[in-house]
Design an enzyme around this catalytic site. Structure first.
Site, mmCIF file in Angstrom:
data_model
loop_
_atom_site.group_PDB
_atom_site.id
_atom_site.type_symbol
_atom_site.label_atom_id
_atom_site.label_comp_id
_atom_site.label_asym_id
_atom_site.label_seq_id
_atom_site.Cartn_x
_atom_site.Cartn_y
_atom_site.Cartn_z
ATOM 1 C CG LEU A 64 -25.799 -91.093 -30.644
ATOM 2 C CD1 LEU A 64 -25.492 -92.089 -28.902
ATOM 3 C CD2 LEU A 64 -27.172 -90.331 -30.056
ATOM 4 C CE LYS A 65 -20.517 -85.598 -35.826
ATOM 5 N NZ LYS A 65 -21.047 -86.474 -36.744
ATOM 6 C CB ILE A 69 -18.290 -86.455 -17.197
ATOM 7 C CG1 ILE A 69 -19.729 -86.997 -17.236
ATOM 8 C CG2 ILE A 69 -18.059 -85.509 -17.056
ATOM 9 C CD1 ILE A 69 -19.875 -86.832 -15.761
ATOM 10 C CB THR A 121 -15.018 -84.404 -43.684
ATOM 11 O OG1 THR A 121 -16.438 -84.254 -43.478
ATOM 12 C CG2 THR A 121 -14.365 -85.599 -43.428
ATOM 13 N N GLY A 211 -24.933 -88.725 -47.982
ATOM 14 C CA GLY A 211 -25.823 -88.373 -47.402
ATOM 15 C C GLY A 211 -26.527 -87.568 -48.911
ATOM 16 N NE ARG A 212 -25.268 -83.016 -47.575
ATOM 17 C CZ ARG A 212 -25.183 -81.124 -46.767
ATOM 18 N NH1 ARG A 212 -25.308 -79.741 -47.142
ATOM 19 N NH2 ARG A 212 -23.721 -81.235 -47.279
#
Ligand code: C5P
Length: 233
Positions: A64-65, A69, A121, A211-212
């Site tokens: 979710l990064k 607040i 990254t 991932g890819r």
């Protein structure tokens, strides 16, 4: 805590629709038990995709990064916990207040780990300078990792190049999750600080995110097996 061997590889389901994600999960079958769901798939497909993965016995890293607040961060972490996910991310740049709120909210979900994002990254020293952060990337990564430790986070997300320094700063128990890995001879995409999965784990990573390199491969199951082989499994 030593994860089961094939739980060290987290496959990022960076898809824009549910069918594409289901296709990857089906192709990888029992070999892969840990998936990362990010903002793209969550927004496109809704939380049902996460609940269904959990119902199939998969672990989910919900990326979710969070950078909000503290009250809102806590609410989002509780919502993630209710879905049954194993990991959720919060931006360390938000500081100790935000990270502590996430850790506190996660307490009611014993299986939920809060990871702090240090520096994505793709960012270089020049990118940091452009947003007003002086010093080298590694320095900033370690500063944020120390803050994450102070806030009680269970671990961090960082690049393979920083894994050993992060391990030194955070100690043996911390989770160190490294995206930005690519097998030798394959493209590292936009990851400015890429390394191989095996090198990342040797340097101290507890988990690697791929991932890819897997999901866009002609044969995702074969690509996943190559990542396992790179980890010596
Ligand atoms: O490049 P790849 O497809 O392997 O990326 C997998 C995951 O790594 C992505 O879901 C993304 O969140 C993470 N990533 C990152 N920093 C980047 C690029 C990707 O943390 N610069």
């Amino acid at each position: 805590m030593e994860p089961k061997p094939n739980s060290r590889i987290i496959v990022a389901l960076d898809c824009d629709n549910r069918a594409a994600a289901d296709d990857i999960v089906g192709r990888l079958g029992g070999d892969c038990r840990f998936y990362k769901v990010g903002l793209e798939l969550l927004t496109a497909a809704g939380p049902g995709v996460v609940e269904d993965l959990v119902a199939q016995g998969k672990e989910v890293f919900l990326d979710l990064k969070l950078f909000e607040i503290p009250h809102s961060v806590a609410g989002a972490v509780r919502a993630a916990g209710a879905l049954g996910v194993s990991m959720v991310t919060v931006h360390a740049m938000g500081g100790v207040g935000i990270m502590s709120a996430a850790v506190e909210a996660a307490r009611e979900f014993p299986g939920l780990r809060v990871l702090a994002l240090t520096v994505v990254t793709s960012m270089t020293d020049a990118d940091l300078a452009a947003i007003g952060v002086g010093g080298a990337t590694q320095e900033q990564v370690l500063r944020l990792a120390r803050l994450a430790g102070e806030a009680g986070c269970h671990g961090v997300v960082g690049s393979p190049q920083e894994a050993s320094a992060l391990r030194e700063v955070l100690g043996a128990e911390a989770l160190i999750v490294t995206p930005g890995v690519a097998l030798a001879g394959t493209s590292a995409g936009e990851h400015a600080r890429a390394g191989t999965p095996g090198a990342a784990v040797a340097a101290g990573a507890s988990h690697v995110v791929v991932g890819r390199g897997v999901t866009r491969a002609a044969d995702p199951a074969a690509a996943f097996r190559r990542v396992r082989a790179d980890l010596g499994e």
